[in-house]
Write an enzyme that holds these catalytic residues in place. Structure first.
Site, PDB file in Angstrom:
ATOM      1  N   ASN A  48      -7.337  -4.518   9.805  1.00 13.83           N
ATOM      2  CA  ASN A  48      -7.875  -3.224  10.249  1.00 13.83           C
ATOM      3  C   ASN A  48      -8.580  -3.332  11.592  1.00 13.83           C
ATOM      4  OD1 ASN A  48      -7.028  -1.740   7.970  1.00 13.83           O
ATOM      5  ND2 ASN A  48      -8.754  -2.534   6.781  1.00 13.83           N
TER       6      ASN A  48
ATOM      7  N   LYS B  12       0.847  -1.191   0.000  1.00 12.00           N
ATOM      8  CA  LYS B  12       0.000   0.000   0.000  1.00 12.00           C
ATOM      9  C   LYS B  12       0.882   1.240   0.000  1.00 12.00           C
ATOM     10  CE  LYS B  12      -4.218  -1.347   2.464  1.00 12.00           C
ATOM     11  NZ  LYS B  12      -5.026  -1.020   3.663  1.00 12.00           N
TER      12      LYS B  12
ATOM     13  N   ARG C 258      -8.054  -9.236   3.844  1.00 12.41           N
ATOM     14  CA  ARG C 258      -7.072  -8.243   4.290  1.00 12.41           C
ATOM     15  C   ARG C 258      -7.686  -7.193   5.202  1.00 12.41           C
ATOM     16  NH1 ARG C 258      -2.445  -5.351   0.462  1.00 12.41           N
ATOM     17  NH2 ARG C 258      -1.462  -4.150   2.140  1.00 12.41           N
TER      18      ARG C 258
ATOM     19  N   HIS D 192      -9.006  -0.287  13.752  1.00 10.80           N
ATOM     20  CA  HIS D 192      -8.804   0.892  12.924  1.00 10.80           C
ATOM     21  C   HIS D 192     -10.080   1.684  12.661  1.00 10.80           C
ATOM     22  CE1 HIS D 192      -4.919  -0.900  12.374  1.00 10.80           C
ATOM     23  NE2 HIS D 192      -4.526   0.028  11.528  1.00 10.80           N
TER      24      HIS D 192
ATOM     25  N   GLY E 117      -7.320  39.338  55.219  1.00  7.66           N
ATOM     26  CA  GLY E 117      -7.383  40.734  54.800  1.00  7.66           C
ATOM     27  C   GLY E 117      -7.071  40.947  53.336  1.00  7.66           C
TER      28      GLY E 117
ATOM     29  N   GLU F 261      -7.154  -6.121  -0.928  1.00  6.82           N
ATOM     30  CA  GLU F 261      -8.065  -5.789   0.171  1.00  6.82           C
ATOM     31  C   GLU F 261      -9.528  -5.882  -0.232  1.00  6.82           C
ATOM     32  OE1 GLU F 261      -8.124  -2.600   3.872  1.00  6.82           O
ATOM     33  OE2 GLU F 261      -6.950  -2.151   2.090  1.00  6.82           O
TER      34      GLU F 261
END
Length: 1590
Positions: free
Chosen positions: A273, A153, A269, A276, A887, A265
């Site tokens: 992922n 890729k 594949r 993801h 104060g 993919e």
């Protein structure tokens, strides 16, 4: 010559092209040159990697090329800038241009040396250059090695998203040189381990098991640099190196196998992922602050929980995944501090994440594709699975609701289930098995936070080893026979909020022996989260100390963290106070056999708490081979010396406390439930809940030895049971409370629960928690010394929609989920707190019990940041604690702050006196100062516990005198604001000289101040300068409101810093701003912020170039009194064009930290400074914003070069706003800058950017810059930078360039000849340099002329006056809520909505009235009553204004009663009361302190001479108080009402009608132009003309 290294090869797509080893650079050069012949080899890397490895590659290739006998190829290198911004079209073109310039051809081989960015970018270049050339991946990060380099890729990013343009292009080789990882930062290594864990989780359980067990060994491989190329050959490879390489190779093998089957993919594949789908969405929000692997790690857990919610994955598997990821330093939830500290963390809303997922390339259309695990090592499908948005939303949501079906029939459902293993038994079994000899298999596990930290701690102590069997359902423990070692030096054992683990491990750590390891520590340190550090451990530590153990409290006395010396446990007689927690007893019992002497444990100090838990421990010790005896009739236990022997198997009994929840659901809903593995033979006292509580409530209970069945009565028929002693089952009392809330019968529907005093010191004060949360349902309760009473109500009368705060306590959440089954819309906040004992409770509630559970997204504070200054955790709702000298004005400031924040104010002195029923001075006189300080510290703890949110708390001046109190304050400052109120010490001395209510110091006040000042600084994370002597009360009130809103999440940021708007700041260049304060209105005309150039500040007669912090503090405080604009705090160094010394970086950051303490809105931080210092400052910036700036004064910077992109990336990482400044030599330089900004703004999540060029040639960039353009002013002593323009100059230039078209504004009405509106608006336009005009349009009606004007393209807006305020409404498209409520329009605004121009009608009359009152109201206080005279349209605006001011009562007077009544009817929610006379107020009501007359001046009289006029009596005004009177009559200036007020009520502020006109006009001006009206000039012009015409 070096021998061939030992290589592990992996095949992908039929070729063994992946080569793994150590120190491979010579091997890479040799392999590439011999197998990939080419004319040119081009190595592309980035500057980060080049400094480590480029030289080695050049030498290796040169050496190998020299050996070639044929033609010598060329070896070239191209070094580019690192970071995601380089992975772009421009970055790709840059490399391609280089290749073309070097005459590279189709036989070129390109080598990608670097991380994922380099691999993706260079791979895509190779895929397209010359239509595709060969390339080689040489990844240098673990993430790239196991993920992006494998599979072919390649891609670049675009403004539309990441990796959207690319190609599949397989490399010829992938060389995995694990030695590269030695130079990788540890965080980056962990980032890669997320992918390694992911791959094993989806494919290989044995690999996953190895990862679980070997985290420390794997880390050792990168933490110990290899010398002399160690690891290149197997003979020199260490165990850690071999393991690391095996892990990497295993992960790569799995991905290679998947890629080989599914290269493009299309299905399989998709499995890689996992994590993801959700992880990418998280990354899109948090980038660049969170790394890819870190986001995927969180995504994996969410997606595993999706699988669990689907009934597919077991909780054991989810728990293993959590534990494994944590072992590699990865975040596993959005609550992780690394996430919450990110600037974008508040953008992690469920809808936002789902929206991002819709465009993720991994998804297909509207469906969300999620990889669903079925078990560790396997997936549900061989592809991603489509999952409904609703299920994902439920998992992502931080809160839940149980869907109630009130129509369901009772008794129709029979649930059969088992609850998780008992946490207390599992923790005991873990300790016993770890201390024993031999191996034990633990079954029916509970994977919870507590058990995970217990296991991790035992591993840190090297006391045992753990392994998994049966898919993670069985834990195999190999005990260490009592051998324990000190952890590595500097390593703390972090226990979170795991109380059981903390108590057991305290004694376990006392068994530790010294370690001979060179890196071993000298003591074992155990610590926890903020709540854990408040939970008591003192009685146990006292007993161990008395027995000879050396234990030190590192922070607060009596609480974690502890430092425990490795001396072993002495033994003999040990005396222990056991009235607080039985876990102290069990802790010593479990460890006693390993003491040097046999132990006699004597329990002292009153009744022993939770005896069944002690009995449980003794019974379990017997199972592991040690027999404990108890002296009859005593609390004395005798434990012999010995070594535990592990049984072959031990089943963890189901959790009896958790069993109460499904049984209680059966009881409350009238259904039936059978629980397995819990019955009458249980070791746990809570197993008696069904018999002792539910049966008495009217349930049918059947209990056998190992099973319990409960059948509830009809819904609504549970019986209140009077008193029940729950001491044997204290944890179950919360369940009983939920049932008691709907139980009826007996005396007053009362259930009285006693014997549970110890529940006040659990995860929270559980008794108080139940009382507070039941109240939200309308259930009344009463707290007792050792319990509480609950008064039941019919379930259908309880308040719906209650939102239950769970205090991070699992038992609170699950108990109220029971009540939520019969009370619709109940929200359980903090749903994840159940992970402590029943992580999948919400899934089981749906999948096993059959109830629907929905996710709820809670509202988030409106802030882009997550934490206050110095605060690691966000807490916008946290109470504000004020400290400072007596104060200093803490009470005064606190009262005003509480009013501004709409919070309750607590004065600790008053609280103390009420609690002790004695004055402070008398208490000290009777008891002494030490007793007072001790009581004061306890009071502080009590106030924090009871009022820790939503309050403003003022503490006594001496609260910092004791270390204990200082520790409490410092601990609180980690989660909430502690403000040091500063006042000049001389003013304090003068004030305290007259003060008598509190005890005298007995020493000079100045000495007290000197002693306390460093303590105040140490304890506070904010400073507020209180200038009490300043006469302008409005400015003081305004600054108090601004400051305290800032520190509680409502910062005063510039509204025009937004897309489509322009914003500006004026840069002050004074050495001392105080003399210039009188000019501040002029200096800030038109701008949105003011920059304080701290580097230019110089005190009179000061030496050196660095101003003191005291001087800077005074300058900021002075500036605050002069302007309400946000401040930009800048310390510009000499090298960046300023005056601050370049070699004084630490001094600069001390001043920047001071800015955070002072609540400054914007901090300019130079990114040329140390990244560590910038990161530390950014982590505690709170609600301030950082402008990350970089200035190039050399003139060499080019906006289209990589260096600018790299600076932009770095600035985006740290800043909320990016600022880059260059220098222009030509006009063209400005156009290149403009192009850079346009591209930067297209990026997803782009930050606002200030981009300008200096010099005269750069003035065009200043004109076109949209965000916070720096401007100068003629009154300034000098310009802050060359080429600066004034605000007016820029507006005129924008008009000439066509960027600011001239608009025409109008006044519609009749008659309007004498109106002041044209003077008001045209003066403002002229002063600001705006090209607009304001004109009168007097017409007889709202006819065609008005319609044409409204439709004209240059129409900018209009004012509307009588008689057209109603007539124009039909011409408008939309009305504001104010215009609708008042029923009239006085302002018309053309706006663009969804791309269309519409006309929007508003009413600003009410704002004019409100601001006229509010600006004069500091001396009035709370608005108890107000009066409106008249009942026309203006009276409507007056009532609306008074209602917005919180008026508790509004008197309305009008001579025509019917009109007045109509007005009352128009405001049904307003507290309006009609009156018939103006001289007497209703008996029950106070006199008004605000009067607004809406009738003409001629309609009023003070002498009665006009019978038609309203007589204004003297009694109208209460002359003894301060007040405000407003007369809306435009003329005359002195109306009868104002004249009467002047004589009869001199304390009252008087407001003329023309002043109200000005106020509403200012609002119109800003609404139309987006710029603040220059009030000081405009009002002067209008009033001069008004009085001249009077």
């Amino acid at each position: 010559m070096d021998t061939v290294p030992d290589i592990l090869k992996v095949s992908i797509l039929g070729r063994e092209s992946i080569h793994c080893g150590f120190h491979l650079i010579p091997y890479i050069a040799r392999t590439v040159l011999t197998t990939l012949p080419a004319s040119v080899y081009v190595l592309v890397t980035d500057t980060n990697v080049a400094q480590f490895y480029l030289s080695a590659f050049e030498k290796a290739f040169s050496a190998e090329i020299s050996k070639l006998s044929s033609a010598k190829p060329r070896f070239l290198s191209r070094v580019i800038f690192p970071g995601e911004t380089t992975k772009s079209r421009e970055g790709k073109a840059d490399i391609e241009d280089f290749l073309l310039l070097e005459r590279c051809t189709r036989d070129t081989v390109i080598l990608a040396l670097g991380g994922g960015v380099i691999g993706d970018l260079v791979g895509f270049v190779a895929a397209t250059f010359m239509r595709g050339v060969r390339f080689v991946q040489i990844p240098t990060t673990l993430l790239a090695m196991v993920d992006s380099s494998v599979g072919g890729k390649t891609a670049i990013d675009t403004p539309a998203g990441k990796n959207l343009i690319g190609a599949f292009w397989q490399p010829e080789y992938i060389f995995i040189d694990a030695a590269f990882l030695e130079s990788l930062p540890e965080r980056e290594f962990s980032n890669g381990m997320a992918e390694v864990v992911k791959t094993a989780a989806i494919w290989d359980e044995s690999e996953f098991t190895s990862l679980e067990s070997n985290a420390q060994l794997i880390y050792n491989a990168i933490r110990t640099p290899s010398t002399s190329n160690a690891g290149r050959h197997i003979s020199t490879r260490s165990t850690s190196q071999s393991l690391l390489l095996s892990v990497i190779r295993g992960s790569i093998y799995i991905k290679s196998h998947i890629v080989t089957i599914d290269e493009r993919e299309t299905g399989l594949r998709n499995l890689v992922n996992f994590g993801h789908t959700i992880g990418h969405a998280i990354e899109a929000v948090l980038t660049p602050h969170m790394l890819h692997g870190e986001c995927v790690s969180i995504g994996m857990i969410f997606e595993a929980e999706v699988s669990r919610a689907m009934g597919i994955l077991t909780q054991v598997a989810v728990g293993r995944l959590v534990r494994c990821l944590r072992a590699y330093g990865l975040p596993v939830s959005l609550a992780d501090q690394r996430v919450t500290r990110c600037p974008g963390a508040r953008g992690l809303g469920v809808d936002r994440l789902l929206d991002i997922m819709r465009v993720d390339k991994e998804n297909s259309g509207p469906q969300k594709k999620v990889v669903i695990l079925s078990r560790i090592g396997a997936t549900y499908e061989q592809k991603a699975t489509a999952v409904d948005d609703a299920l994902i939303a439920k998992v992502l949501s931080e809160a839940v609701t149980v869907k109630v079906d009130l129509c369901a029939t009772s008794g129709t459902q029979h649930v059969k289930m088992a609850t998780p293993g008992r946490k207390s038994i599992f923790n005991r079994a873990l300790v016993l098995a770890a201390l024993a000899q031999g191996t034990c298999r633990l079954k029916n596990l509970l994977h919870s936070d507590d058990t995970q930290v217990m296991m991790a701690a035992l591993q840190e102590l090297k006391g045992a080893s753990f392994a998994w069997e049966d898919g993670g359902e069985t834990l195999v423990v190999t005990g260490g026979a009592g051998s324990l070692e000190v952890p590595t030096a500097g390593k703390e054992i972090y226990l979170g909020n795991a109380g059981t683990a903390a108590r057991f491990l305290t004694t376990v750590c006392s068994l530790v022996s010294p370690s001979a390891a060179p890196d071993a520590g000298t003591a074992t340190v155990i610590t926890g989260n903020a709540r854990m550090k408040q939970r008591p451990i003192g009685p146990l530590v006292d007993a161990l100390r008395a027995n000879g153990s050396e234990i030190t409290y590192n922070e607060s006395e009596g609480c974690l963290p502890l430092s425990i010396a490795p001396k072993g446990l002495k033994g003999g007689v040990i005396r222990l106070a056991a009235s607080v927690s039985s876990q102290y007893v069990s802790s010593i019992l479990l460890c006693a056999p390993y003491a040097r002497e046999a132990v006699t444990l004597e329990l002292v100090g009153g009744a022993v708490i939770s005896q069944p838990y002690i009995d449980m421990t003794i019974a379990m010790m017997r199972t592991f081979g040690v027999l404990v005896t108890r002296d009859p009739g005593t609390d004395v236990y005798r434990i012999p010396q010995g070594t535990y022997v592990n049984p072959a198997q031990y089943a963890i009994e189901s959790d009896a406390s958790s069993a109460t929840y499904p049984l209680a659901i059966a009881a409350i809903t009238g259904t039936k439930c059978t629980l397995e593995n819990i019955g009458s033979e249980s070791l746990q006292g809570d197993a008696r809940f069904a018999v002792d509580v539910l049966a008495r409530m009217g349930c049918e209970v059947v209990q056998t030895a190992n099973e319990t069945t409960v059948t509830g009565p009809k819904r609504g028929e549970l019986k209140a049971i009077g008193e029940v002693d729950m001491e044997p089952m204290t944890d179950a009392f919360l369940t009983a409370c939920a049932l008691a809330a709907v139980a009826q019968g007996g005396e007053g529907n009362t259930t009285r629960i006693i014997g549970i005093a110890n529940q006040r010191v659990k995860e929270c004060n559980r008794i108080k928690a139940m009382i507070d949360q039941l109240a939200k349902f309308g259930v009344q309760t009463k707290e007792l010394d050792d319990g509480l009473e609950v008064y039941g109500c019919p379930f259908n009368t309880l308040t719906r929609g209650a939102s239950v705060h769970c205090y991070d306590d699992h038992r609170v959440a699950m108990a109220f989920s029971v009540l939520g089954t019969v009370v619709p819309d109940t929200i359980i906040e903090e749903k994840r707190c159940v992970e402590k004992t029943w992580p999948n409770w919400w899934d089981d509630l749906e999948n096993k019990i059959g109830l629907k559970v929905g996710g709820i997204e809670l509202p988030r504070a409106e802030s882009s940041t997550t934490a206050t200054s110095g605060t690691p955790s966000p807490a916008a709702s946290a109470s504000v604690i004020l400290i400072g000298m007596r104060g200093s004005g803490k009470t005064h400031v606190g009262n005003l702050a509480s009013a501004a924040l709409s919070r309750q104010f607590i004065d600790a002195d008053t609280y103390f006196e009420a609690k002790h029923n004695i004055g402070l001075r008398e208490f000290v006189s009777v008891n002494g100062w030490p007793a007072f300080r001790a009581a004061e510290t306890e009071l502080l703890k009590e106030i924090i516990q009871k009022a820790g949110t939503g309050h403003v708390i003022s503490m006594g001046g001496g609260i910092v005198e004791t270390p204990q109190a200082r520790d409490v304050l410092k601990d609180y400052a980690k989660t909430g604001p502690v403000v040091h109120v500063l006042r000049d010490i001389e003013e304090i001395v003068n004030y305290l000289g007259d003060e008598t209510a509190r005890p005298a110091y007995g020493e000079p006040i100045t000495e007290v101040f000197k002693r306390r000042e460093p303590w105040f600084i140490e304890c506070a994370n904010y400073d507020f300068v209180n200038h009490i002597t300043v006469g302008d009360g409005e400015a003081t009130n305004s600054e108090i409101s601004r400051f305290f809103k800032h520190i509680t999440g409502q910062p005063n940021l510039a509204e025009n810093v937004a897309a489509g708007k322009r914003s500006y700041f004026v840069a002050l260049t004074y050495p001392d701003v105080i003399p210039a304060l009188r000019h501040m209105s002029d200096l800030t005309t038109g701008v949105d912020a003011v920059e304080l150039r701290v580097d230019l500040l110089r005190a009179h007669n000061a030496l050196g170039a660095i101003p003191s912090q005291a001087y800077v503090t005074a300058q900021v405080a002075a500036l605050r009194r002069a302007t309400s604009l946000p401040i930009i705090f800048t310390v510009r160094t000499i090298s960046q064009g300023g005056a601050f010394p370049d070699n004084s970086e630490n001094d600069a950051f001390e001043l920047l930290a001071l800015a955070l303490r002072l609540g400054v809105e914007y901090i300019d931080v130079e990114i040329s400074a140390s990244e560590r210092l910038i990161a530390e400052l950014a982590a505690r910036k709170g609600f301030s914003q950082i402008i990350a700036s970089w200035h190039d004064w050399s003139g060499k910077m080019k906006w289209n070069e990589d260096v600018v992109r790299s600076k932009y990336t770095l600035a985006s990482r740290f800043g909320d706003i990016v600022k880059i400044v260059g220098k222009a030599d030509t006009l063209q330089d400005n156009f290149v800058l403009h192009d850079f900004v346009a591209k930067a703004n297209l990026q997803r999540g782009a930050k606002p950017i200030i981009a300008i060029n200096m010099g005269v040639e750069g003035q065009m960039s200043r004109i076109l810059n949209a965000t916070l353009s720096p401007v100068t002013h003629p009154l300034l002593p000098s310009k802050a930078a060359p080429g600066q323009l004034s605000f007016a100059q820029i507006q005129k230039a924008l008009n000439l360039l066509g960027q600011l078209p001239a608009k025409r504004y109008f006044l519609f009405g009749n008659p309007i000849t004498h109106s002041m509106s044209p003077t008001l608006h045209n003066t403002g336009f002229e002063v600001l340099g705006l090209p607009h005009t304001y004109e009168l349009l007097e017409t007889a009606s709202v006819g065609e002329e008005v319609k044409a004007t409204l439709a004209a393209p240059d129409f900018g807006g209009a004012s509307v006056t009588i008689p057209f305020k109603l007539d124009v409404i039909p011409l408008l498209d939309k009305l504001s809520p104010a215009a609708e409520a008042i029923g009239a329009v006085n302002t018309i605004i053309p706006v663009i909505e969804e791309g269309n121009r519409i006309l929007y009608g508003d009413n600003t009359d009410w704002i004019g009235i409100r601001e006229s009152i509010r600006s004069r109201a500091p001396s009035i206080g709370a608005l108890a009553a107000a009066l409106v005279i008249g009942a026309g349209g203006t009276a409507r605006a007056a009532i609306f204004a008074l209602q917005s001011l919180g008026a508790q009562r509004i008197y309305l007077f009008n001579r025509t009663a019917s009109k007045a009544q109509a007005l009352v009817d128009a405001f049904p929610d307003a507290p309006v009361k009609l009156i018939e006379t103006l001289d007497v107020w209703p008996a029950e009501g106070p006199a008004p302190t605000v009067i607004v007359s809406t009738v003409p001046a001629s309609a009023t009289t003070t002498d009665g001479t006009s019978p038609e006029a309203v007589l204004l009596p003297l009694a109208l005004f209460d002359a003894t108080v301060n007040g405000v009177v407003v007369d809306m009559a435009y003329k005359p200036a002195e109306t009868p009402l104002l004249t009467l007020a002047k004589s009869a009520a001199p304390k009252w502020a008087r407001v003329m009608g023309v002043e109200v006109l000005l106020e509403q006009g200012y609002v119109q001006f800003e609404t139309w132009t987006g710029r603040r009206c220059p009030k000081h000039i405009v009002s002067k012009s209008v009033l001069e003309k008004y009085f001249a015409a009077a």
